[in-house]
Motif scaffolding. Structure first.
Motif, short mmCIF file in Angstrom:
data_model
loop_
_atom_site.label_atom_id
_atom_site.label_comp_id
_atom_site.label_asym_id
_atom_site.label_seq_id
_atom_site.Cartn_x
_atom_site.Cartn_y
_atom_site.Cartn_z
N ASN A 1 13.74 0.21 2.32
CA ASN A 1 13.15 1.35 1.60
C ASN A 1 13.39 2.61 2.43
OD1 ASN A 1 11.67 2.87 -0.20
ND2 ASN A 1 9.75 1.79 0.13
N LYS B 1 0.80 -1.21 0.00
CA LYS B 1 0.00 0.00 0.00
C LYS B 1 0.84 1.27 0.00
CE LYS B 1 -4.03 -1.91 2.43
NZ LYS B 1 -4.92 -1.75 3.61
N SER B 2 2.03 1.19 0.57
CA SER B 2 2.89 2.37 0.72
C SER B 2 4.28 1.87 1.08
CB SER B 2 2.35 3.29 1.83
OG SER B 2 2.60 2.72 3.11
N PRO B 3 5.26 2.76 1.23
CA PRO B 3 6.58 2.30 1.65
C PRO B 3 6.60 1.64 3.03
CG PRO B 3 6.72 4.51 0.72
CD PRO B 3 5.27 4.20 0.88
N GLU C 1 9.45 7.39 5.81
CA GLU C 1 8.00 7.55 5.75
C GLU C 1 7.29 6.94 6.96
OE1 GLU C 1 6.20 9.31 3.40
OE2 GLU C 1 8.18 9.98 2.77
N THR D 1 12.88 5.85 -13.35
CA THR D 1 12.52 6.01 -11.94
C THR D 1 13.77 6.30 -11.10
OG1 THR D 1 12.67 3.61 -11.55
CG2 THR D 1 10.51 4.50 -12.11
N ILE E 1 7.07 7.48 -9.87
CA ILE E 1 6.13 6.58 -10.55
C ILE E 1 5.77 7.12 -11.94
CG2 ILE E 1 3.77 5.68 -10.50
CD1 ILE E 1 4.07 5.45 -7.45
N THR F 1 9.68 4.51 -3.18
CA THR F 1 8.99 3.58 -4.08
C THR F 1 7.62 4.09 -4.52
OG1 THR F 1 8.24 2.44 -2.07
CG2 THR F 1 10.11 1.47 -3.24
N PHE F 2 6.98 4.91 -3.71
CA PHE F 2 5.65 5.42 -4.06
C PHE F 2 5.66 6.93 -4.33
CE2 PHE F 2 4.31 1.31 -2.64
CZ PHE F 2 3.08 1.09 -3.22
N ASP F 3 6.83 7.51 -4.49
CA ASP F 3 6.88 8.93 -4.80
C ASP F 3 6.17 9.19 -6.13
OD1 ASP F 3 8.56 11.65 -4.22
OD2 ASP F 3 8.44 11.25 -6.37
N PRO F 4 5.23 10.11 -6.19
CA PRO F 4 4.44 10.33 -7.42
C PRO F 4 5.30 10.68 -8.63
CG PRO F 4 3.42 11.44 -5.55
CD PRO F 4 4.76 10.96 -5.07
#
Length: 407
Positions: free
Chosen positions: A61, A42-44, A383, A291, A72, A66-69
């Motif tokens: 991480n 779902k998130s880092p 995070e 990325t 991505i 990994t989920f930075d907009p």
């Protein structure tokens, strides 16, 4: 009468003791710590494992990229423009503009003249160590060095000279015994991945130079949050300009996959033609280097993230010590906190209890750890919220008491 044909030796026989140990462990009713499947991420810091929401505390991480907009989106754009892969080596058809942009980002990040991007961090160590140090040369390395460093020595057929972990005096003794005219490469790590301790690079790098050795520092677990610019322990300790080669990976703070080498040596570019793990493998997909480039450039301005990560590390270290757990370091030295346990059974039961409480950590044992050392390895993320760190401490308290790991 025909002679009986000798039966060939079972090639799996050498793994017999390990197989028996694993079977005994699983027969006791615990889960396999090395066979976890993430149903959803779902998130880092959060995932779903076995249908249950789980806090992630074992993913490397570190900077939560990994989920930075922006990261991505860069991957999506490159995937649409360049396709899923290159189907070729970097020295043939496998270099796209994205690979060059990624190397430019690395050169800017480290302030160095040359950068080579590899398909994995393992291959970066394997390739650079084996190419620099060949037969008749010496690689002087910390006994706790990563497997990829050892394998680089084997591939290059160099003589391996080990010194005791982080022991400056032992390093000097080893250097003193080597022929002055021999080629020498001292390999160090900024942060050692199992115990989370840092190397005294400010002493070891000048010492290696004193004996005519080149120096390679693996900053895989320190890139992003050590040093004013996030360049690693060598920067933090003021010796980055004296290091010949820095090896790193994209699979930790950068948040994707791949590896690299940066250097100021003018002859570095020639390594592209003679480094087998670089020359004889397919290059990274365009979406991956896109990325990585985006993440690296954002890490140049991640001071607030670095500060929060250090706050998390200090709080968790203090909290675990207060609960009665034994940690590998007296003070938090990195984003890795190693919780030491007396034996494998206790470690596995503690690991499973944490998972049942909704927390994923790494269980580690020899040969990944030093002989006789069993631990739970916690790797924090920038995070992780303050509230999550408190939740983690509550889970450790409950699991520790349930398993008898603490009173």
């Amino acid at each position: 009468m025909e002679a009986e044909t000798p039966q060939a030796r079972d090639l799996f026989a050498k793994f017999g003791p390990l197989m028996a140990e694993r079977d005994r462990l699983l027969d006791s009713g615990v889960r396999d710590p090395f066979a976890i499947v993430m149903d959803e991420v779902k998130s880092p810091t959060e995932a779903v494992i076995d249908g249950k929401d789980t806090i992630l505390l074992g993913t490397y991480n570190y900077m939560g990229m990994t989920f930075d907009p922006d990261v991505i989106q860069a991957g999506k754009d490159a995937l649409e423009k360049f396709g899923a892969g290159t189907t070729g080596s970097r020295v043939l058809n496998g270099t796209y503009v994205g690979h060059m942009a990624c190397e430019e980002a690395l050169k800017e990040f480290y302030g160095m003249d040359h950068a080579m991007v590899f398909s994995t961090g393992y291959q970066a160590n394997l390739g650079i160590v084996s190419t620099l140090a060949g037969k008749g040369d010496y690689v002087i390395l910390d006994a706790d060095s990563h497997a990829s460093i050892y394998d680089g020595c084997f591939l290059g057929n160099a003589e391996i000279v080990r010194f005791r972990h982080n022991n400056v005096e032992n390093l000097e003794k080893r250097l003193q015994r080597l022929p002055p005219e021999a080629g020498k490469l001292v390999v160090l790590e900024g942060v050692y991945s199992m115990l989370g301790d840092i190397a005294p690079l400010d002493v070891m790098v000048p010492l290696a130079k004193q004996y005519g050795a080149m120096v390679l520092v693996d900053e895989a677990h320190s890139m992003g949050f050590f040093g004013e610019q996030g360049r690693g322990v060598a920067e933090a300790q003021g010796v980055i300009d004296d290091v010949d080669f820095i090896i790193g990976t994209f699979s930790k703070s950068v948040g994707t996959v791949g590896g690299f080498c940066v250097s100021n040596h003018a002859k570095t570019e020639f390594l592209r033609l003679v480094c087998r793990p670089y020359t004889f493998t397919a290059s990274l997909p365009p979406s991956v280097v896109a990325t990585a480039s985006t993440s690296i450039r954002k890490l140049m301005h991640a001071g607030n993230k670095r500060a929060h990560l250090w706050e998390n590390s200090k709080r968790l270290h203090r909290g675990l010590r207060d609960l009665g757990f034994k940690l590998a370091t007296d003070e938090p030295e990195s984003a890795i906190l190693a919780v030491l346990l007396p034996d494998q059974d206790t470690a596995v039961r503690m690991w499973q209890s944490l998972l049942e409480h909704g927390l994923y950590v790494n269980m580690a044992r020899p040969p990944a750890t030093p002989a006789g050392v069993y631990l739970l390895r916690c790797s924090l993320c920038a995070e992780h919220t303050t509230e999550q760190v408190e939740q983690i401490l509550g889970m450790f308290a409950a699991a520790g008491r349930a398993t008898g790991a603490i009173d």
